[in-house]
Design a protein around this motif. Structure first.
Motif, PDB file in Angstrom:
ATOM      1  N   VAL A 103       0.855  -1.306   0.164  1.00  0.00           N
ATOM      2  CA  VAL A 103       0.134  -0.175  -0.033  1.00  0.00           C
ATOM      3  C   VAL A 103       0.828   1.305  -0.012  1.00  0.00           C
ATOM      4  CG1 VAL A 103      -1.969  -1.042   1.261  1.00  0.00           C
ATOM      5  CG2 VAL A 103      -0.118  -0.152   2.376  1.00  0.00           C
ATOM      6  N   LYS A 104       0.445   2.275  -0.645  1.00  0.00           N
ATOM      7  CA  LYS A 104       0.996   3.459  -0.653  1.00  0.00           C
ATOM      8  C   LYS A 104       0.343   4.754  -0.441  1.00  0.00           C
ATOM      9  CE  LYS A 104       0.877   3.694  -5.744  1.00  0.00           C
ATOM     10  NZ  LYS A 104       0.085   2.666  -5.927  1.00  0.00           N
ATOM     11  N   PRO A 105       0.747   5.878   0.043  1.00  0.00           N
ATOM     12  CA  PRO A 105      -0.279   6.720   0.417  1.00  0.00           C
ATOM     13  C   PRO A 105      -0.559   7.453  -0.898  1.00  0.00           C
ATOM     14  CG  PRO A 105       2.033   7.666   0.824  1.00  0.00           C
ATOM     15  CD  PRO A 105       2.081   6.142   0.745  1.00  0.00           C
TER      16      PRO A 105
ATOM     17  N   THR B  49     -20.295  11.535   4.417  1.00  0.00           N
ATOM     18  CA  THR B  49     -20.280  11.960   5.577  1.00  0.00           C
ATOM     19  C   THR B  49     -19.298  13.570   5.539  1.00  0.00           C
ATOM     20  OG1 THR B  49     -18.571  10.554   6.343  1.00  0.00           O
ATOM     21  CG2 THR B  49     -20.746   9.904   6.680  1.00  0.00           C
TER      22      THR B  49
ATOM     23  N   GLN C 100     -16.922  13.787   7.712  1.00  0.00           N
ATOM     24  CA  GLN C 100     -15.753  13.332   7.977  1.00  0.00           C
ATOM     25  C   GLN C 100     -15.124  12.587   6.945  1.00  0.00           C
ATOM     26  OE1 GLN C 100     -18.572  12.283   9.767  1.00  0.00           O
ATOM     27  NE2 GLN C 100     -17.963  13.566  11.598  1.00  0.00           N
ATOM     28  N   THR C 101     -15.648  12.324   5.955  1.00  0.00           N
ATOM     29  CA  THR C 101     -15.061  12.009   4.558  1.00  0.00           C
ATOM     30  C   THR C 101     -14.775  13.039   3.920  1.00  0.00           C
ATOM     31  OG1 THR C 101     -16.577   9.692   4.247  1.00  0.00           O
ATOM     32  CG2 THR C 101     -15.655  10.838   2.372  1.00  0.00           C
TER      33      THR C 101
ATOM     34  N   ILE D  70     -13.659  15.909   5.418  1.00  0.00           N
ATOM     35  CA  ILE D  70     -12.440  16.107   6.037  1.00  0.00           C
ATOM     36  C   ILE D  70     -11.178  15.340   5.630  1.00  0.00           C
ATOM     37  CG2 ILE D  70     -11.425  16.274   8.279  1.00  0.00           C
ATOM     38  CD1 ILE D  70     -14.290  16.968   9.254  1.00  0.00           C
TER      39      ILE D  70
ATOM     40  N   GLN E  36      -7.908  16.646   3.652  1.00  0.00           N
ATOM     41  CA  GLN E  36      -6.523  16.467   4.474  1.00  0.00           C
ATOM     42  C   GLN E  36      -5.550  15.474   3.828  1.00  0.00           C
ATOM     43  OE1 GLN E  36      -7.430  15.307   8.313  1.00  0.00           O
ATOM     44  NE2 GLN E  36      -7.577  17.308   8.901  1.00  0.00           N
TER      45      GLN E  36
ATOM     46  N   LYS F  56      -6.029  12.452   3.407  1.00  0.00           N
ATOM     47  CA  LYS F  56      -6.188  11.063   3.951  1.00  0.00           C
ATOM     48  C   LYS F  56      -6.754   9.851   3.258  1.00  0.00           C
ATOM     49  CE  LYS F  56      -5.259  12.532   8.691  1.00  0.00           C
ATOM     50  NZ  LYS F  56      -5.683  12.399  10.197  1.00  0.00           N
ATOM     51  N   TYR F  57      -7.808  10.733   2.196  1.00  0.00           N
ATOM     52  CA  TYR F  57      -8.636   9.656   1.523  1.00  0.00           C
ATOM     53  C   TYR F  57      -8.626   9.996   0.123  1.00  0.00           C
ATOM     54  CZ  TYR F  57     -12.616   7.017   0.183  1.00  0.00           C
ATOM     55  OH  TYR F  57     -13.678   6.616  -0.652  1.00  0.00           O
TER      56      TYR F  57
ATOM     57  N   ALA G 146      -4.217  18.884  12.654  1.00  0.00           N
ATOM     58  CA  ALA G 146      -5.134  18.864  11.905  1.00  0.00           C
ATOM     59  C   ALA G 146      -6.413  18.460  12.456  1.00  0.00           C
ATOM     60  CB  ALA G 146      -4.978  17.667  10.820  1.00  0.00           C
ATOM     61  N   GLU G 147      -7.662  18.826  12.059  1.00  0.00           N
ATOM     62  CA  GLU G 147      -8.800  18.599  12.500  1.00  0.00           C
ATOM     63  C   GLU G 147      -9.212  16.955  12.320  1.00  0.00           C
ATOM     64  OE1 GLU G 147     -11.129  20.477   8.694  1.00  0.00           O
ATOM     65  OE2 GLU G 147     -12.431  20.026  10.579  1.00  0.00           O
ATOM     66  N   HIS G 148      -9.760  16.622  13.254  1.00  0.00           N
ATOM     67  CA  HIS G 148     -10.043  15.127  13.151  1.00  0.00           C
ATOM     68  C   HIS G 148     -11.471  14.882  13.869  1.00  0.00           C
ATOM     69  CE1 HIS G 148     -10.119  10.688  12.490  1.00  0.00           C
ATOM     70  NE2 HIS G 148     -10.540  10.773  13.606  1.00  0.00           N
ATOM     71  N   ASP G 149     -12.668  14.833  12.987  1.00  0.00           N
ATOM     72  CA  ASP G 149     -13.890  14.715  13.789  1.00  0.00           C
ATOM     73  C   ASP G 149     -14.243  13.232  13.632  1.00  0.00           C
ATOM     74  OD1 ASP G 149     -16.998  16.074  12.868  1.00  0.00           O
ATOM     75  OD2 ASP G 149     -16.409  15.112  14.565  1.00  0.00           O
ATOM     76  N   MET G 150     -14.724  12.498  14.842  1.00  0.00           N
ATOM     77  CA  MET G 150     -14.919  11.085  15.064  1.00  0.00           C
ATOM     78  C   MET G 150     -16.338  11.121  14.195  1.00  0.00           C
ATOM     79  SD  MET G 150     -13.484   8.727  17.788  1.00  0.00           S
ATOM     80  CE  MET G 150     -13.265   9.700  19.128  1.00  0.00           C
ATOM     81  N   GLY G 151     -16.598  10.213  13.464  1.00  0.00           N
ATOM     82  CA  GLY G 151     -17.893   9.931  12.934  1.00  0.00           C
ATOM     83  C   GLY G 151     -18.325   8.881  13.697  1.00  0.00           C
TER      84      GLY G 151
ATOM     85  N   ASP H 153     -24.896  14.228  10.871  1.00  0.00           N
ATOM     86  CA  ASP H 153     -23.951  13.777  10.010  1.00  0.00           C
ATOM     87  C   ASP H 153     -23.575  12.700  10.498  1.00  0.00           C
ATOM     88  OD1 ASP H 153     -21.357  15.402  10.738  1.00  0.00           O
ATOM     89  OD2 ASP H 153     -22.994  15.919  11.763  1.00  0.00           O
ATOM     90  N   GLY H 154     -22.928  11.773   9.492  1.00  0.00           N
ATOM     91  CA  GLY H 154     -22.142  10.614  10.044  1.00  0.00           C
ATOM     92  C   GLY H 154     -22.715   9.608  10.217  1.00  0.00           C
TER      93      GLY H 154
ATOM     94  N   ARG I 157     -16.545   5.623   2.013  1.00  0.00           N
ATOM     95  CA  ARG I 157     -15.220   5.604   2.651  1.00  0.00           C
ATOM     96  C   ARG I 157     -15.498   4.517   3.915  1.00  0.00           C
ATOM     97  NH1 ARG I 157     -14.404   9.042   7.047  1.00  0.00           N
ATOM     98  NH2 ARG I 157     -12.221   9.087   7.903  1.00  0.00           N
TER      99      ARG I 157
ATOM    100  N   ARG J  93      -7.928   7.322  11.554  1.00  0.00           N
ATOM    101  CA  ARG J  93      -7.156   8.564  11.954  1.00  0.00           C
ATOM    102  C   ARG J  93      -5.982   8.716  10.952  1.00  0.00           C
ATOM    103  NH1 ARG J  93      -9.109   9.913  16.682  1.00  0.00           N
ATOM    104  NH2 ARG J  93      -7.507  11.301  17.004  1.00  0.00           N
ATOM    105  N   GLY J  94      -5.721   7.536  10.433  1.00  0.00           N
ATOM    106  CA  GLY J  94      -4.169   7.778   9.596  1.00  0.00           C
ATOM    107  C   GLY J  94      -4.347   7.779   8.210  1.00  0.00           C
ATOM    108  N   GLY J  95      -5.719   7.706   7.972  1.00  0.00           N
ATOM    109  CA  GLY J  95      -6.022   7.530   6.387  1.00  0.00           C
ATOM    110  C   GLY J  95      -6.031   6.422   5.617  1.00  0.00           C
ATOM    111  N   VAL J  96      -6.859   6.331   4.701  1.00  0.00           N
ATOM    112  CA  VAL J  96      -6.859   5.052   3.858  1.00  0.00           C
ATOM    113  C   VAL J  96      -5.671   4.819   2.456  1.00  0.00           C
ATOM    114  CG1 VAL J  96      -8.392   3.377   2.458  1.00  0.00           C
ATOM    115  CG2 VAL J  96      -9.284   4.893   4.330  1.00  0.00           C
ATOM    116  N   PRO J  97      -4.702   4.263   2.729  1.00  0.00           N
ATOM    117  CA  PRO J  97      -3.801   4.275   1.581  1.00  0.00           C
ATOM    118  C   PRO J  97      -4.301   3.410   0.345  1.00  0.00           C
ATOM    119  CG  PRO J  97      -3.183   2.500   3.188  1.00  0.00           C
ATOM    120  CD  PRO J  97      -4.407   3.476   3.713  1.00  0.00           C
TER     121      PRO J  97
END
Lengths: 79, 147
Positions: free
Chosen positions: A2-4, A33, A35-36, A38, A42, A44-45, B2-7, B74-75, B81, B141-145
């Motif tokens: 996997v890679k960013p 959502t 959160q998606t 966001i 950033q 991250k997705y 960085a902002e992180h909003d928990m869904g 929301d969420g 995702r 939290r870390g993102g989806v690679p």
């Protein structure tokens, strides 16, 4: 392996330019959502092509005005 | 920072980690206490196992309802995702479940006491569930690679 994601975006400034659209409003229009949104902002997705088009449509701009991908030169270096 | 909003889904994952650890710790402590006076394979475990599973399910249902009520509008629904993260987490944890099933199969072939067969499977369920929820949290939290 996997890679960013290497896809970058300009969603945040484009949101503000589009009448100060909030993340929640953009999420509502795109069908994801907050959160998606966001996570996409950033880096991250990496959204699907369909979601990417929906984001561009919601912001009233072309896809390549929202998202960009580094191009590689002939010797393999990123531009 | 960085902002992180928990869904909703991430909050449930966090709750799942805590509930899993607590319920398995309680089960283990009951087992160990009973094994102090009885050889391990003869230790009564069925009631403790069923109670801990049942209690964990009830607690997670309650927690899910509380989180749903207290989380904003929301969420709530799983978006693309959330589904991708769920699929990746399940894929990651699948190996542990298979390993536990194989171990149980080997134990059965060796005609070991049902105590060991049941508990190796239960351990596998617990570890698999833990890995799945921890993977979900890491991806949120870390993102989806990309693959």
């Amino acid at each position: 392996m996997v890679k960013p994601t290497r896809v970058s975006n300009s969603i945040r400034p484009l949101r503000f330019a589009a009448g100060e659209m909030t993340q929640a409003e953009l999420a509502e229009r795109v069908g994801v959502t907050r959160q998606t949104i966001i996570a996409i902002e950033q880096g991250k997705y990496s959204p699907s092509l369909e979601v990417a088009f929906q984001i561009a449509h919601a912001l009233g701009v072309r896809l390549d005005e929202v998202f960009s991908y580094p191009t590689t030169t002939s010797n393999g270096d990123s531009a | 920072m960085a902002e992180h909003d928990m869904g909703f889904e991430e909050k449930i994952a966090w709750a799942g980690v805590i509930v899993s650890i607590v319920h398995f710790a309680i089960y283990l402590s009951v087992l160990v206490t009973r094994a102090a006076t009885t050889p391990m394979p003869e230790t009564p475990y069925i009631d403790a196992m069923l109670w801990s599973i049942g209690a964990a399910i009830v607690v997670m249902i309650i927690v899910t309802i509380v989180v749903a009520v207290t989380t904003g509008r929301d969420g709530h629904e799983m978006d693309i995702r959330d589904k991708q993260i769920k699929a990746r987490a399940e894929f990651t944890s699948r190996g542990l479940l298979i390993a536990a099933a194989l171990a149980a199969l080997i134990f059965a072939m060796l005609e070991l006491d049902p105590f060991w067969i049941a508990n190796v499977l239960y351990l596998g369920f617990f570890l698999s569930a833990m890995l799945e929820t921890v993977t979900k949290i890491a991806l949120y939290r870390g993102g989806v690679p990309a693959w």
